[in-house]
Design a protein around this motif. Structure first.
Motif, mmCIF file in Angstrom:
data_model
loop_
_atom_site.group_PDB
_atom_site.id
_atom_site.type_symbol
_atom_site.label_atom_id
_atom_site.label_comp_id
_atom_site.label_asym_id
_atom_site.label_seq_id
_atom_site.Cartn_x
_atom_site.Cartn_y
_atom_site.Cartn_z
ATOM 1 N N ILE A 2 19.059 42.716 23.942
ATOM 2 C CA ILE A 2 18.653 43.610 23.259
ATOM 3 C C ILE A 2 18.395 44.935 23.767
ATOM 4 O O ILE A 2 18.768 46.118 23.370
ATOM 5 C CB ILE A 2 17.500 43.587 22.271
ATOM 6 N N MET A 3 18.135 44.869 24.942
ATOM 7 C CA MET A 3 18.059 46.225 26.109
ATOM 8 C C MET A 3 19.351 46.450 26.634
ATOM 9 O O MET A 3 19.219 47.576 27.149
ATOM 10 C CB MET A 3 16.923 45.704 27.026
ATOM 11 N N ALA A 4 20.459 45.766 26.313
ATOM 12 C CA ALA A 4 21.609 46.335 26.846
ATOM 13 C C ALA A 4 22.035 47.655 26.080
ATOM 14 O O ALA A 4 23.092 48.223 26.342
ATOM 15 C CB ALA A 4 22.473 45.297 26.697
ATOM 16 N N VAL A 5 21.387 47.576 24.715
ATOM 17 C CA VAL A 5 22.185 48.677 23.922
ATOM 18 C C VAL A 5 21.093 49.565 23.624
ATOM 19 O O VAL A 5 20.949 50.590 22.636
ATOM 20 C CB VAL A 5 22.553 48.264 22.545
ATOM 21 N N ARG A 6 19.664 49.758 24.087
ATOM 22 C CA ARG A 6 18.821 50.646 24.008
ATOM 23 C C ARG A 6 17.775 50.787 25.108
ATOM 24 O O ARG A 6 17.942 50.267 26.253
ATOM 25 C CB ARG A 6 17.822 50.167 22.885
ATOM 26 N N GLY A 7 17.250 51.930 25.227
ATOM 27 C CA GLY A 7 16.587 52.379 26.546
ATOM 28 C C GLY A 7 15.024 51.953 26.397
ATOM 29 O O GLY A 7 14.679 51.401 27.410
ATOM 30 N N THR A 8 14.586 51.670 25.061
ATOM 31 C CA THR A 8 13.056 51.097 25.053
ATOM 32 C C THR A 8 12.952 50.439 23.886
ATOM 33 O O THR A 8 13.780 50.468 22.941
ATOM 34 C CB THR A 8 11.991 52.444 25.083
ATOM 35 N N TRP A 9 11.807 49.528 23.913
ATOM 36 C CA TRP A 9 11.613 48.741 22.572
ATOM 37 C C TRP A 9 9.932 48.659 22.817
ATOM 38 O O TRP A 9 9.637 48.204 23.864
ATOM 39 C CB TRP A 9 12.299 47.444 22.703
#
Length: 487
Positions: free
Chosen positions: A391-398
């Motif tokens: 999931i972090m491959a496509v976003r900067g933060t969660w």
């Protein structure tokens, strides 16, 4: 007939170890032997001395009374000494017990090594210990390489570093994990490495069934070798972590309600198996991984031939390892690492020793490459870590709660059989798994932070990709997982 009291007192030097166990130093045939007073060997010595002095056999009651009296003297009137198994340190020098009939040891210092007959340290002989050959100078480390089925020079450098670490007392000791298919000589490699430093009549064994079994094995051997594993239960993985870095074990003494048996030590250990048995990140962080290739039929030697060749070169290989240890003792105080990896003491020691036979930096290059491969392997084997990386491959933060992440992961796996296999079933367990894989995920550029927010102190999880801008947004890219889920 009573035991002549002057007999054992004049011929035995009594003392006790830090746990209160009573020991005696005995002068036998011109050399010193050290035995626990409750051991069969000491009782046998008592019977022999009684027979020599009185011309008759001592009864069981006479021996029992003598041992009880001597034990009281050892525990209350005699000094305390540390008793070692195979490896000891004293006054800046390392001692290796040869475990021969003359109770000789090798003394290793910055100025070199020599065989000594009365070392200043005490060794204990556990059942199954076998003698080491008298080491010889003039050997070559390449003689060892010719006997091992290792794929790359990096793997051989790590094996040598592990052996040098095992020649130190107290650790920390990296766990050596050997994987390979049938016919890759995993067991032979395990036996050879143990035979170089701590030979034993049972060189490998099945994994322990409980922590007490592991403690007993560690108390009776310097190197532990477990053969043909197919997996590691969580308790054994945690126990091996403590054993690698140095930890304490306590178990209830048999037939008592409140007394404990305490054991504190670090031990080198080897695991081998067909599968990748180390899947938990905390143990993988303390391990060196070897992947063996199968041996082609035209290259395969019989085990008898291999051991015959090994016995020929073993004294010179041991001598060369001792040369490297002396070299490391000379250089250790002047060695500095640009950065300290996990198991930093091990890395520092291996770096100090390596220039005895390799250019500077050889070990750290091999160790870094091995750790990178281990990190990738553990993340792939851990479904929680693998999903976080996905999931972090496509976003900067969660940001969100553990329940948010768990709900979305379950939803993402509804249409895929076994997609949620290996996943925690509740938010608390999921948060624990995230904490366990924090270190490895940070290594691949994903930082996980835990905090309490809001008036109710909600437990929040914030994941940040260290390789992307925090403003990066991927919408609902992973099964409806929002970038800032508040749930």
């Amino acid at each position: 007939m009573a035991f002549p009291l002057a007999l054992p007192f004049s011929a035995a030097s009594l003392f006790h170890d830090p746990n209160g166990t009573a020991f005696a130093d005995l002068e036998i045939d011109g050399h010193r032997e050290t035995w626990p007073l409750r051991s069969r060997q000491f009782r046998r010595w008592l019977r022999r001395r009684y027979s020599e002095e009185t011309g008759s056999a001592a009864s069981a009651g006479t021996i029992r009374s003598a041992v009880d009296l001597l034990e009281a003297r050892a525990q209350f009137d005699a000094p305390e000494r540390t008793v070692n198994i195979r490896i000891a340190e004293h006054d800046g020098r390392i001692y290796l017990d040869l475990a021969d009939n003359d109770w000789r040891a090798v003394q290793i210092g910055p100025d070199g090594w020599q065989v000594v007959t009365s070392p200043p340290v005490r060794f204990r002989r556990a059942p199954g210990m076998l003698p080491l050959p008298i080491p010889q100078g003039g050997g070559s480390i390449e003689a060892l390489a010719a006997l091992l089925n290792l794929s790359t020079p990096h793997e051989f450098a790590l094996v040598v570093a592990w052996l040098l670490a095992a020649l130190q007392r107290g650790g920390p000791y990296p766990l050596l994990v050997i994987a390979g298919e049938q016919g890759s000589a995993k067991t032979v490699l395990t036996k050879i490495l143990r035979a170089l430093i701590d030979p034993n009549a049972a060189p490998t064994r099945a994994p322990p069934r409980e922590e007490r079994d592991l403690m007993i094995a560690a108390n009776n051997g310097h190197i532990l070798a477990f053969d043909n594993l197919s997996g590691l239960p969580a308790w054994l993985s945690d126990a091996l972590c403590r054993l690698a870095s140095g930890g304490s074990f306590a178990v209830r003494q048999l037939y008592t309600d409140c007394d404990e048996v305490l054991f504190q030590a670090a031990r080198p250990a080897i695991l081998n198996g067909v599968e990748d048995v180390v899947c938990r990140s905390d143990l993988a962080d303390r391990a060196i991984f070897l992947a063996l290739e199968p041996i082609a039929d035209e290259r395969r030697r019989t085990e008898r031939q291999l051991w015959r060749e090994f016995e020929i070169v073993r004294p010179r290989i041991l001598g060369f390892l001792l040369d490297a240890v002396a070299h490391g003792l000379r250089r250790l105080s002047s060695v500095r690492l640009e950065r300290s990896p996990r198991m930093a003491d091990f890395a520092l020691w291996a770096t100090a020793c390596e220039t005895a036979f390799w250019p500077p930096g050889t070990f750290l290059r091999a160790y870094d490459a091995n750790r990178r491969a281990a990190i990738d392997g553990v993340i792939e084997a851990d479904p929680v870590a693998a999903f976080v990386r996905e999931i972090m491959a496509v976003r900067g933060t969660w940001a969100g709660r553990a329940s948010d992440l768990l709900r979305v992961r379950i939803a993402a796996g509804e249409d895929v059989p076994d997609r949620t296999a290996g996943w925690p079933r509740n938010p608390r367990a999921l948060a624990g798994r995230l904490r366990r894989c924090q270190t490895f995920l940070r290594t691949v550029g994903i930082d996980i932070a835990f905090s309490r927010e809001g008036r109710t102190g909600s437990r929040m999880i914030r994941m940040t990709s260290l390789t992307k801008s925090p403003r990066t947004s991927a919408g609902n890219g992973s099964g409806g997982l929002n970038e800032n889920a508040r749930g």
